[in-house]
Each structure stands twice: as structure tokens, then as C-alpha cells.
Design a protein around this motif. Structure first.
Motif, mmCIF file in Angstrom:
data_model
loop_
_atom_site.group_PDB
_atom_site.id
_atom_site.type_symbol
_atom_site.label_atom_id
_atom_site.label_comp_id
_atom_site.label_asym_id
_atom_site.label_seq_id
_atom_site.Cartn_x
_atom_site.Cartn_y
_atom_site.Cartn_z
ATOM 1 N N ASP A 53 -5.128 10.570 -3.356
ATOM 2 C CA ASP A 53 -5.281 11.926 -2.821
ATOM 3 C C ASP A 53 -6.663 12.443 -3.191
ATOM 4 O O ASP A 53 -7.332 11.915 -4.089
ATOM 5 C CB ASP A 53 -4.197 12.844 -3.391
ATOM 6 N N GLU A 84 -2.382 15.992 0.172
ATOM 7 C CA GLU A 84 -0.925 16.033 0.023
ATOM 8 C C GLU A 84 -0.483 17.453 -0.353
ATOM 9 O O GLU A 84 -1.216 18.187 -1.010
ATOM 10 C CB GLU A 84 -0.467 15.045 -1.061
ATOM 11 N N ARG A 119 -1.272 8.812 6.044
ATOM 12 C CA ARG A 119 -0.891 9.014 4.652
ATOM 13 C C ARG A 119 -0.580 7.662 4.015
ATOM 14 O O ARG A 119 -0.294 6.679 4.696
ATOM 15 C CB ARG A 119 0.349 9.907 4.548
ATOM 16 N N SER A 127 3.227 7.689 -0.650
ATOM 17 C CA SER A 127 3.476 9.136 -0.561
ATOM 18 C C SER A 127 4.586 9.437 0.435
ATOM 19 O O SER A 127 5.434 10.303 0.208
ATOM 20 C CB SER A 127 2.197 9.869 -0.151
ATOM 21 N N GLU A 136 7.927 8.416 -1.083
ATOM 22 C CA GLU A 136 8.307 9.366 -2.133
ATOM 23 C C GLU A 136 8.878 10.641 -1.520
ATOM 24 O O GLU A 136 9.900 11.162 -1.983
ATOM 25 C CB GLU A 136 7.099 9.701 -3.008
ATOM 26 N N GLU A 137 8.226 11.162 -0.466
ATOM 27 C CA GLU A 137 8.733 12.362 0.187
ATOM 28 C C GLU A 137 10.111 12.105 0.786
ATOM 29 O O GLU A 137 11.019 12.947 0.668
ATOM 30 C CB GLU A 137 7.764 12.830 1.272
#
Length: 627
Positions: free
Chosen positions: A155, A322, A362, A366, A369-370
């Protein structure tokens, strides 16, 4: 320092003429690599992961695994890294601040020696280095005294003040003036938000709502009609003609409030904001903040600038960082997850590359994880979003494939359903179709715009695919998943389209028989090549073709749904039927809306067996099946 601008008076006609060149540098023929067009000077820190290896052979073998896209960087770190301090943390290094990267006894010294930090923060400092500017998701290799580092940029921390244009004006009639700075709790602040356009805008609105509520600015309570919003947000869409006029019409009542002395902040976000930029403030000086889509999750930071007495325009290109706050989801059951922003295509009719910028994928880590966090919060269905979702990962280094990511998301435990939009026939691969067919949690549902059924029109549109290519994709889907739902987009009346060419579109629809097609008459948009062509189709012809294609679409939609009558389908219950409170609403995996009697408190978020008893053009009715 931020650029300062002066707002000169302008008539509506002059403003309209001024919308000639967008600030976003993504005009046709221009650079589409976000590493090259985004100014790294606005970045202040990098969040990093690394894998430490001891020789070149090991580094090449691990990089080869990453290039194949079958392993995540976090998995590689746990398995291969020799760095004891980060291996058990999935290679997590943390934030590297540019301002003090070369400080003596730097806290990251045991992990990343000075020469590594120097190359990351100053990629042009060493003329012999093969380092290039990085974007989030990229992996690079750097040697140090510790060994060989494979480093992933996770990020970027961006100073939005360096990317905005602002004009100071004395504090007055914005929401901050209604609150005593020494006692913020004196007045509860409320916001209203109106969203136009596509699923990307819906997802952006959820992110902005999360930003506002993290500041304790709450949604306007419907039970109190006398309460007025302190922050008004309009999230706009520019895909159709006259979008700007709709925005000014919407702003009018709120601008009137401000002129009459009420404390209210007006925010215009989304694609019209990006398209119009400073012109919005020239035509409507009551607007406080103009916010491009790439800044949706920085609304809180930019409102702080507004509270300090500034009018702010945030439309410059930038890395999309993010989210620091959770989006405020509109549903408790279904969630949107962005996987790629922007679009590198150059369709002659489309304004999206100018308003949403170049592609920025992305990291897979990430995204996963989301998704896992959403499942832990009780969400049962996730829709992966991208303007051109099949392009996911092609802008990363090394590249990744959407089919691999789709499979990984589909394997998340307790996630009932996965959907994705929007596919581009130029890039959609057999691997994506196979991933859907082979994973039971990925819905047999596809949205693949074809735009025209005639090859000549497709070439002039710049679509990059043929009718044969499109039909081959449909054939692959039907072969592997005969019952799959297929929806699409189409444009009629594109410049130069003849009656015969339009008939080819109707023929394609007859051959495929879509579950639904989003139809539209061609609408000239600013900064698009087709808007300047002199072979425009008349409005009468466009409207006639639109009516004819709509009739055919209705016929096919009804036919496709009628085949469901008598079947028992698993329905994911999403909400109460607002027109009939004793019914609930859910969808089949094909995407068909189904209504049946039930208690929303009991059934919301559950998969229910429903026998379909009746069909209409766009929905089904059923009853709970007896077990």
C-alpha cells in the motif's frame, strides 16, 4: 504546496465549452501504466512485505512460483523466507516512511538494510539499478548484505493535500460552523447521499458512508423529516448525455439553503465530478468539494480541508490506497468488493477511461483479506467488481490472472456465493468459464457486454472483438453450464449504424437469448472520439431502434424466466419485498429475483429451497418447498 486557483465568473455556455480536456491524463493514445503517470511525490510512505532468500537460484525459483500466480506472497513468506522477524507475520515489514528512511539505527535495519530502503524510496538515485517506480501489488528483487529480498509493495500512504486544488474562503455556512470546536458533541451532524449509475458508484458510496460515519456524521434519520443534512453528497454518473445538467438541478435546493445562511457542506463526487472539475465550482460556487472516484475513501481528509475554509477540487490522478475505514454496507447479506479500478480500453463511445483513470489492480492478499472479513461479519455473497474485470492483474509485476483470483475467492470457507462484473469479450478466457463451472460457490451467472451484433460497428467502436469471438464465449459457457444466466449491454444508433447493421444485433440476441440486456441509445459524451463524428444517427432512428430492441429483450427475459416454473431453486434471501411486507426477496444463482412469503427476521441471509410457481418478465414467485 497545493496549487491555488481563482474562480472566474462564467456563463453556462462558456462553462460547457470549457469541458474540452480532462485533467486525468488518460486520453486515447496516452500512457496507461499507472507507475508512469502518477506523481510519486505525493506518496509519503510504503507498506511492505518481504521474503529473504540466500542465493540467486532460490530467488529465481520463488519468483517463478509467484509469476505462475498459484501462490500468494504471504504463503511464500511463511514457506521460504529466512527472516525470522517477519516469517511468522506473512512477511509483513510495516510502513517505511520516506522522510527518515536513512536515519541512523532505523527500526527497520534488522529487516531491510539501508541500501534496500534507499532504492525503494529513491528508485532513480542509482543509475545502475534496474529498479523502477512501483505500484501497490508489485514485487521487486533487491540484494543486500543479508541476502536477496523479494519485496512486495502492499500500500501507499498518499498526502492528498499535495494533489488537490483549493481556494481559501473565510469560514462560513459549512457544517463546521454549526459546531463549537471546543465541544464537538454540541450538535449531532447528519449526512445525505444520493448515488447514480453503476455498481462501481454504489461501492464508492459505501466507502464514503464509512468515511463519514467514522467521523460520527450519521445518516439522515428518516423518522425525523424536519432534520436536514449537514453534509450533502451526490455521487454522480456521466455515462449518459445531460448528466451534468442533472447534477446542477440536484444541487440547486442545497445551494439555496447555503445562500440563505444555513450551515451545510455540498460534495459532488463520482464521474461527473472528475469530468467537470473546477467548472462545477464556476457554475455553482456553493459547492465545497469536487471529488473524483479515486478519492472516494479519502472523503474524511478532504472534508477537513473544507472545514478549514477551503473550496477543494480533488480530481488529479493518484494511487488508490486501501481503505482505512470499513465501508458502510447497504446490505447485511451481499457485499461489493473492488478488485481493479479504472480501465485501459479506448472504446470510441466511452467516457470511463477519462473519469475513472487507468487500471489499478489491488493485491490478491488485500482482496482475500477483505472477503474473509466480510464472511466473518456474516455476509453470504460477494460480488467482485471491475470496469474490465478480466484485466485484473495485468498491470501488476509479476502479472496475475483473474481466473486464479476467482478460484481463490471461491474457496473461502463459509462463503456461499461469488459473482463478478463486468467481463470484456476481448479478454475473457476459457479459464474464467472453467473456474465458474468447477467451483460450486461461484454463481453460474455472467455479464458480458457485446454492444453490437455487427463486426463493422464493433471495429468502429474499438471493442477489439468480433461477433464470432463473442459467440464462441457463449458456446463455451452453454457447453459447460447449460443453465447459466447470461446478461449483457448493447448500444443502438452508434454513429454510422445502418438498419442492416442494427438487424445483425437483433439476430445475435435471437441466437443467444439473453436473460436480460441493458439497452441504451448512443449518447455522445465529452472527450470521446465518436462524439465528434459527422455521421450521427438521428434521434428518431435511435429511439425507434431502442423500442424494437427493448421489445425483443422483454420477450427473451420472459421466456428465460418461464422455464423456471415448477423447479425448486435455492434462494439466498436478501431483504423484505418493499411492495408486499409478508414476502421476502432473494435471487437464484442465475441472478433471477424471486419473491415468496416468509419472515425476514428468520430468513435474511439464509439459503432457502423455494418451488417456483409463477414467472413474470423480470421476476419469479414461489413458495417454500416442503422438506
Amino acid at each position: 504546496m497545493s496549487e491555488t486557483f481563482t474562480l472566474a465568473a462564467a456563463t453556462p455556455a462558456k462553462v460547457s465549452a470549457a469541458v474540452a480536456t480532462p485533467s486525468y491524463p488518460t486520453m486515447r493514445g496516452s500512457e496507461t501504466d499507472s507507475r508512469r503517470i502518477v506523481d510519486p511525490a505525493s506518496a509519503s510512505a510504503y507498506r511492505l512485505r518481504h521474503v529473504l532468500l540466500q542465493d540467486d537460484i532460490a530467488a529465481e525459483e520463488v519468483m517463478d512460483l509467484l509469476k505462475k500466480g498459484k501462490l500468494l506472497f504471504t504463503e511464500v513468506a511463511r514457506t521460504f523466507s529466512s527472516c525470522e522477524g517477519t516469517r511468522e507475520k506473512d512477511g509483513e515489514v510495516g510502513w517505511l516512511d520516506f522522510a527518515n528512511y536513512d536515519a541512523p539505527d532505523h527500526p527497520l535495519d534488522p529487516c531491510l538494510p539501508l541500501n534496500v530502503r534507499s532504492l525503494l524510496c529513491n528508485p532513480d538515485a542509482d543509475s545502475d539499478s534496474d529498479q523502477v517506480k512501483m505500484k501497490p501489488g508489485d514485487i521487486t528483487k533487491i540484494k543486500s548484505t543479508r541476502g536477496i529480498h523479494l519485496i512486495q509493495l502492499v500500500d501507499v500512504m498518499v498526502n492528498v493535500n499535495n494533489k488537490t486544488k483549493k481556494r481559501y474562503r473565510a469560514k462560513g455556512n459549512t457544517w463546521e460552523t454549526a459546531v463549537d470546536p471546543s465541544n464537538r458533541n454540541q450538535k449531532q451532524l447528519y449526512y445525505s447521499m444520493d448515488t447514480m449509475g453503476c455498481q462501481m458508484n454504489t461501492a464508492d458510496s459505501e466507502r464514503m458512508k464509512g468515511q463519514l460515519e467514522s467521523l460520527n456524521i450519521l445518516p439522515l434519520p428518516p423518522s425525523s423529516p424536519s432534520t436536514k443534512a449537514d453534509v450533502v453528497v451526490l455521487n454522480t454518473c456521466s455515462i449518459r448525455d445531460h448528466a451534468e445538467q442533472k447534477v446542477y438541478s440536484y444541487i440547486g435546493p442545497h445551494a439555496k439553503r447555503k445562500r440563505e445562511g444555513e450551515a451545510v457542506s455540498i460534495v459532488v463526487a463520482g464521474c461527473v465530478a472528475e469530468q467537470e472539475g473546477e467548472n462545477l465550482l464556476r457554475r455553482c460556487p456553493e459547492v465545497d468539494l469536487v471529488l473524483g472516484p479515486q478519492y472516494a475513501n479519502r472523503l474524511g481528509d478532504l472534508l477537513e480541508d473544507v472545514s478549514n475554509g477551503n473550496q477543494v477540487v480533488a480530481t488529479e490522478p493518484e494511487f488508490i490506497v486501501e481503505d482505512v475505514t470499513k465501508p458502510k454496507r447497504d446490505s447485511k447479506t451481499c457485499a461489493w468488493v473492488n478488485i481493479i479500478y479504472g480501465c485501459n480500453e479506448r472504446c470510441a463511445f466511452c467516457i470511463v477511461p477519462s473519469t475513472r483513470g487507468v487500471e489499478q489492480s489491488r493485491t490478491a492478499e488485500s482482496i482475500l483479506e477483505e472477503c474473509r472479513n466480510l464472511v466473518a461479519d456474516g455476509f453470504k455473497e460477494i460480488t467482485l467488481l471491475g470496469q474490465n474485470i478480466d484485466a485484473y492483474g495485468r498491470d501488476l509485476s509479476p502479472k496475475r490472472k483473474f481466473s486464479d483470483l476467482l478460484t481463490m475467492v471461491g474457496e473461502i470457507e463459509h462463503l456461499e456465493r461469488v459473482r463478478f462484473v463486468t467481463s470484456h469479450p476481448r479478454y475473457m478466457s476459457d479459464n474464467v468459464v472453467d473456474a465458474v463451472a468447477e467451483n460450486p460457490s461461484i454463481c453460474n451467472s455472467f455479464h458480458i457486454p457485446f454492444q453490437s451484433g455487427n463486426d463493422k460497428v464493433l471495429r468502429e467502436m474499438g471493442r477489439g472483438h468480433s461477433v464470432a469471438k463473442y459467440l464462441k464465449i457463449i458456446e463455451r459457457i452453454r457447453k459447460r453450464m447449460p443453465e447459466a444466466g447470461i446478461t449483457a449491454d448493447v448500444i443502438v444508433g452508434f454513429p454510422g449504424e445502418t438498419e442492416e447493421e442494427f438487424s445483425d444485433t437483433l439476430k445475435l440476441m435471437e441466437e443467444v437469448k439473453f436473460d436480460n440486456v441493458n439497452t441504451a441509445a448512443y449518447s455522445p459524451r465529452p472527450n470521446t472520439p465518436a462524439a465528434e463524428w459527422d455521421n450521427q444517427v438521428s434521434e428518431i432512428e435511435k429511439n425507434d431502434r431502442l423500442q424494437r430492441i427493448n421489445r425483443l429483450n422483454l420477450k427473451h427475459a420472459k421466456e428465460r424466466r418461464s422455464r423456471m416454473v415448477g423447479r425448486t431453486e435455492k434462494i439466498l434471501v436478501e431483504s423484505r419485498n418493499i411492495k408486499n411486507p409478508v414476502q421476502v426477496m432473494g435471487r437464484t444463482e442465475h441472478g433471477y429475483v424471486v419473491y415468496f412469503e416468509g419472515d425476514i427476521q428468520e430468513l435474511e441471509g439464509g439459503l432457502v429451497d423455494v418451488k417456483i410457481t409463477a414467472s413474470s418478465t423480470y421476476s419469479l414467485t414461489g413458495e417454500r418447498a416442503l422438506l
